[in-house]
Design a protein around this motif. Sequence first.
Motif, PDB file in Angstrom:
ATOM      1  N   CYS A  20      54.878  63.858  52.570  1.00  0.00           N
ATOM      2  CA  CYS A  20      55.243  64.637  51.542  1.00  0.00           C
ATOM      3  C   CYS A  20      56.531  64.304  50.987  1.00  0.00           C
ATOM      4  O   CYS A  20      57.590  63.922  51.876  1.00  0.00           O
ATOM      5  CB  CYS A  20      54.969  66.211  52.119  1.00  0.00           C
ATOM      6  SG  CYS A  20      53.532  66.692  52.504  1.00  0.00           S
ATOM      7  N   GLY A  21      56.909  64.338  49.905  1.00  0.00           N
ATOM      8  CA  GLY A  21      58.320  64.686  49.329  1.00  0.00           C
ATOM      9  C   GLY A  21      58.827  63.175  49.598  1.00  0.00           C
ATOM     10  O   GLY A  21      58.216  62.088  49.245  1.00  0.00           O
ATOM     11  N   THR A  22      60.052  63.263  49.944  1.00  0.00           N
ATOM     12  CA  THR A  22      61.042  61.979  50.250  1.00  0.00           C
ATOM     13  C   THR A  22      60.192  61.131  51.044  1.00  0.00           C
ATOM     14  O   THR A  22      60.309  59.828  50.957  1.00  0.00           O
ATOM     15  CB  THR A  22      62.394  62.453  50.787  1.00  0.00           C
ATOM     16  OG1 THR A  22      62.906  63.260  49.931  1.00  0.00           O
ATOM     17  CG2 THR A  22      63.159  61.329  51.039  1.00  0.00           C
ATOM     18  N   ALA A  23      59.609  61.495  52.056  1.00  0.00           N
ATOM     19  CA  ALA A  23      58.876  60.784  53.250  1.00  0.00           C
ATOM     20  C   ALA A  23      57.870  60.046  52.223  1.00  0.00           C
ATOM     21  O   ALA A  23      57.576  58.737  52.565  1.00  0.00           O
ATOM     22  CB  ALA A  23      58.083  61.497  54.231  1.00  0.00           C
ATOM     23  N   THR A  56      55.778  68.942  59.542  1.00  0.00           N
ATOM     24  CA  THR A  56      55.261  69.248  58.245  1.00  0.00           C
ATOM     25  C   THR A  56      53.715  69.612  58.325  1.00  0.00           C
ATOM     26  O   THR A  56      53.032  68.697  58.649  1.00  0.00           O
ATOM     27  CB  THR A  56      55.735  68.151  57.194  1.00  0.00           C
ATOM     28  OG1 THR A  56      57.097  68.038  57.128  1.00  0.00           O
ATOM     29  CG2 THR A  56      54.984  68.472  55.874  1.00  0.00           C
ATOM     30  N   VAL A  63      69.273  70.281  54.010  1.00  0.00           N
ATOM     31  CA  VAL A  63      67.944  70.309  53.550  1.00  0.00           C
ATOM     32  C   VAL A  63      67.278  68.960  52.658  1.00  0.00           C
ATOM     33  O   VAL A  63      66.171  68.531  53.034  1.00  0.00           O
ATOM     34  CB  VAL A  63      67.413  71.781  52.643  1.00  0.00           C
ATOM     35  CG1 VAL A  63      66.122  71.646  52.143  1.00  0.00           C
ATOM     36  CG2 VAL A  63      67.567  72.928  53.717  1.00  0.00           C
ATOM     37  N   ALA A  64      68.336  68.555  52.007  1.00  0.00           N
ATOM     38  CA  ALA A  64      67.724  67.410  51.212  1.00  0.00           C
ATOM     39  C   ALA A  64      67.685  66.167  52.034  1.00  0.00           C
ATOM     40  O   ALA A  64      68.786  65.938  52.550  1.00  0.00           O
ATOM     41  CB  ALA A  64      68.717  67.160  49.963  1.00  0.00           C
ATOM     42  N   SER A  65      66.844  65.474  52.367  1.00  0.00           N
ATOM     43  CA  SER A  65      66.601  64.316  53.082  1.00  0.00           C
ATOM     44  C   SER A  65      67.425  62.958  52.636  1.00  0.00           C
ATOM     45  O   SER A  65      67.195  62.741  51.340  1.00  0.00           O
ATOM     46  CB  SER A  65      65.110  63.973  53.360  1.00  0.00           C
ATOM     47  OG  SER A  65      65.061  63.139  54.353  1.00  0.00           O
ATOM     48  N   GLN A  69      63.224  55.747  57.370  1.00  0.00           N
ATOM     49  CA  GLN A  69      61.789  55.569  57.045  1.00  0.00           C
ATOM     50  C   GLN A  69      61.582  54.394  56.404  1.00  0.00           C
ATOM     51  O   GLN A  69      60.513  53.588  56.973  1.00  0.00           O
ATOM     52  CB  GLN A  69      61.460  56.901  56.195  1.00  0.00           C
ATOM     53  CG  GLN A  69      61.320  58.030  57.239  1.00  0.00           C
ATOM     54  CD  GLN A  69      61.392  59.287  56.212  1.00  0.00           C
ATOM     55  OE1 GLN A  69      61.604  59.512  54.985  1.00  0.00           O
ATOM     56  NE2 GLN A  69      60.997  60.459  56.721  1.00  0.00           N
ATOM     57  N   VAL A 101      58.859  72.131  56.436  1.00  0.00           N
ATOM     58  CA  VAL A 101      57.579  73.009  55.825  1.00  0.00           C
ATOM     59  C   VAL A 101      56.433  73.428  56.668  1.00  0.00           C
ATOM     60  O   VAL A 101      55.416  72.602  56.749  1.00  0.00           O
ATOM     61  CB  VAL A 101      57.172  72.612  54.448  1.00  0.00           C
ATOM     62  CG1 VAL A 101      56.279  73.569  53.783  1.00  0.00           C
ATOM     63  CG2 VAL A 101      58.610  72.461  53.598  1.00  0.00           C
ATOM     64  N   GLU A 113      66.236  69.192  43.235  1.00  0.00           N
ATOM     65  CA  GLU A 113      66.264  70.010  44.653  1.00  0.00           C
ATOM     66  C   GLU A 113      67.643  70.461  44.858  1.00  0.00           C
ATOM     67  O   GLU A 113      67.751  71.879  45.214  1.00  0.00           O
ATOM     68  CB  GLU A 113      65.752  69.091  45.462  1.00  0.00           C
ATOM     69  CG  GLU A 113      66.052  69.144  47.012  1.00  0.00           C
ATOM     70  CD  GLU A 113      65.420  68.303  48.099  1.00  0.00           C
ATOM     71  OE1 GLU A 113      64.720  68.728  48.781  1.00  0.00           O
ATOM     72  OE2 GLU A 113      65.617  67.073  47.776  1.00  0.00           O
ATOM     73  N   LEU A 148      64.085  63.563  42.522  1.00  0.00           N
ATOM     74  CA  LEU A 148      63.659  64.612  43.470  1.00  0.00           C
ATOM     75  C   LEU A 148      65.067  65.187  44.086  1.00  0.00           C
ATOM     76  O   LEU A 148      65.154  66.638  43.960  1.00  0.00           O
ATOM     77  CB  LEU A 148      62.805  64.160  44.377  1.00  0.00           C
ATOM     78  CG  LEU A 148      62.785  65.234  45.652  1.00  0.00           C
ATOM     79  CD1 LEU A 148      61.709  66.555  45.093  1.00  0.00           C
ATOM     80  CD2 LEU A 148      61.698  64.762  46.603  1.00  0.00           C
ATOM     81  N   LYS A 149      65.927  64.392  44.454  1.00  0.00           N
ATOM     82  CA  LYS A 149      67.336  64.706  44.900  1.00  0.00           C
ATOM     83  C   LYS A 149      68.042  65.592  44.071  1.00  0.00           C
ATOM     84  O   LYS A 149      68.679  66.711  44.417  1.00  0.00           O
ATOM     85  CB  LYS A 149      68.168  63.544  45.206  1.00  0.00           C
ATOM     86  CG  LYS A 149      68.302  62.713  46.454  1.00  0.00           C
ATOM     87  CD  LYS A 149      68.162  63.618  47.908  1.00  0.00           C
ATOM     88  CE  LYS A 149      66.904  64.252  48.057  1.00  0.00           C
ATOM     89  NZ  LYS A 149      65.991  63.395  49.303  1.00  0.00           N
ATOM     90  N   SER A 197      57.087  61.330  58.594  1.00  0.00           N
ATOM     91  CA  SER A 197      57.887  62.728  58.542  1.00  0.00           C
ATOM     92  C   SER A 197      58.910  62.754  59.107  1.00  0.00           C
ATOM     93  O   SER A 197      59.130  62.140  60.474  1.00  0.00           O
ATOM     94  CB  SER A 197      56.834  63.759  59.287  1.00  0.00           C
ATOM     95  OG  SER A 197      57.690  64.933  59.292  1.00  0.00           O
ATOM     96  N   GLN A 198      60.224  63.317  58.667  1.00  0.00           N
ATOM     97  CA  GLN A 198      61.533  63.425  59.298  1.00  0.00           C
ATOM     98  C   GLN A 198      61.429  64.444  60.313  1.00  0.00           C
ATOM     99  O   GLN A 198      61.681  64.067  61.444  1.00  0.00           O
ATOM    100  CB  GLN A 198      62.316  63.927  58.212  1.00  0.00           C
ATOM    101  CG  GLN A 198      63.913  64.179  58.877  1.00  0.00           C
ATOM    102  CD  GLN A 198      64.251  64.992  59.511  1.00  0.00           C
ATOM    103  OE1 GLN A 198      64.900  64.593  60.597  1.00  0.00           O
ATOM    104  NE2 GLN A 198      63.849  66.100  59.289  1.00  0.00           N
ATOM    105  N   SER A 199      60.716  65.660  60.260  1.00  0.00           N
ATOM    106  CA  SER A 199      60.877  66.655  60.959  1.00  0.00           C
ATOM    107  C   SER A 199      59.683  66.381  62.000  1.00  0.00           C
ATOM    108  O   SER A 199      59.826  66.915  63.406  1.00  0.00           O
ATOM    109  CB  SER A 199      60.713  67.833  60.390  1.00  0.00           C
ATOM    110  OG  SER A 199      59.478  68.245  59.624  1.00  0.00           O
TER     111      SER A 199
HETATM  112  C1  F6R Z   1      63.312  66.022  50.191  1.00  0.00           C
HETATM  113  C2  F6R Z   1      62.818  66.807  51.356  1.00  0.00           C
HETATM  114  C3  F6R Z   1      61.468  67.014  51.117  1.00  0.00           C
HETATM  115  C4  F6R Z   1      60.860  66.442  52.687  1.00  0.00           C
HETATM  116  C5  F6R Z   1      59.373  66.787  52.859  1.00  0.00           C
HETATM  117  C6  F6R Z   1      58.878  65.872  53.929  1.00  0.00           C
HETATM  118  O1  F6R Z   1      64.753  65.968  50.179  1.00  0.00           O
HETATM  119  O2  F6R Z   1      63.529  66.886  52.214  1.00  0.00           O
HETATM  120  O3  F6R Z   1      60.714  66.618  50.199  1.00  0.00           O
HETATM  121  O4  F6R Z   1      60.828  65.090  52.594  1.00  0.00           O
HETATM  122  O5  F6R Z   1      59.270  68.064  52.846  1.00  0.00           O
HETATM  123  O6  F6R Z   1      59.245  66.657  54.930  1.00  0.00           O
HETATM  124  P1  F6R Z   1      59.192  65.611  56.422  1.00  0.00           P
HETATM  125  O7  F6R Z   1      59.565  64.515  56.379  1.00  0.00           O
HETATM  126  O8  F6R Z   1      60.018  66.353  57.612  1.00  0.00           O
HETATM  127  O9  F6R Z   1      57.880  65.523  56.811  1.00  0.00           O
END
Ligand code: F6R
Length: 370
Positions: A57-60, A109, A155-157, A164, A367, A246, A242-243, A104-106
């Motif tokens: 999702c999103g940045t990933a 998600t 919050v902003a990746s 990644q 999220v 956001e 997006l950055k 996914s960073q976190s």
């Molecule tokens: C944008 C941002 C979000 C995450 C997205 C996925 O700056 O942070 O778009 O990239 O919610 O999150 P992860 O990578 O944690 O699954």
Amino acid sequence: EKGGWESFMDKEIHEDPAAVQRTLLGRLDAHGDINLDEVRIEEHDFKAIDKIIVIACGTAAYAGQVARYAIEHWVRIPVEVELAHEFRYRDPILTPRTLVVAISQSGETMDTLMALRHAREQGSKVLAICNAQGASIPRESDAVLYTHAGPEVAVASTKAFVAQITAAYVLGLYLAQVKGTMYRDEIQTTLDALKAMPAKIQWILDTQTKTVHAAAAQMADARSVLFLGRHVGYPVAMEGALKLKEIAYTFTEGFAAGELKHGPIALVDEGEPVVFIVPPERGRDVLHAKVVSGIEEVKARGAFIIAVAEEGDRDAQRYADIVFWRPKCPTLLSPLVDVVPLQLFAMDMAKLKGYDVDKPRNLAKSVTVE
Ligand code: F6R
């Protein structure tokens, strides 16, 4: 904890070079083979893979879109990139020969986690590209390739994105090795080029920050900003858009530059800020010329143009009002540098507007609801 920086975002953007460098560390074994030591999928299973689906999702997901260009080029198998929440609910076609890559960073998600569970239920192997050690997504995957960006607090990746892309590229080179779609020396050369990227990112941070800041100051009141790119520059444009939306709450859109004439150009009016990611001029010449003609089109309609372009690019110099320069690098690796001024730009815009860049309204770092 911010190590002297004004915000975590500031600190983390400045960790982009280290994030790439650490993610590349130790990927080569003593025989000069790429070795995914955290990956426990048998080599013959990797060999049999005939399709990759990236879910994120999103940045990933934008990191996945960037990687798609490289992996398809290197490994010659189709790569699809899909938003995890869309993938899960459309009855996707999965076989034991499909490799699903969850980015996914976190690692928490929920949309991505549900999609990966669905993929495994269908008999596909899932490889996670994740930053947070031991999170749910890596725990539930068949294999993990950790990004070593270090904890990301804002919050902003930012640094996680470049990490990644790097990890997905290492995976691509590994697959090319296993499947024999690239010569060993080509793999080596590409890996060496990747290793040269942290210094190039550092060059951006050292030399372009002032230009970016001045651009942000000029544009802080803009009602909207458009981002355009082609090929690997397309997902970079989406990420830049997006950055900015956001954290600076500016209305933005990212488009494929080739789409301009199919609709978005109608948005371009006198003074409209448009950011172009301009591909390098050599090698994929055609792309460069096509993006430049897009610039000419919007310029003719009075747009205010910011270009991200390679040092010495005369067309960018001629048409753009502001240029963020990138050092020379292979086209496929250019997203690793091109995104950096866009991260800085979003941060500067948000600061100028007086917002908390680390904690944008309405958003959480991970999220965990679907
Ligand atoms: C944008 C941002 C979000 C995450 C997205 C996925 O700056 O942070 O778009 O990239 O919610 O999150 P992860 O990578 O944690 O699954």
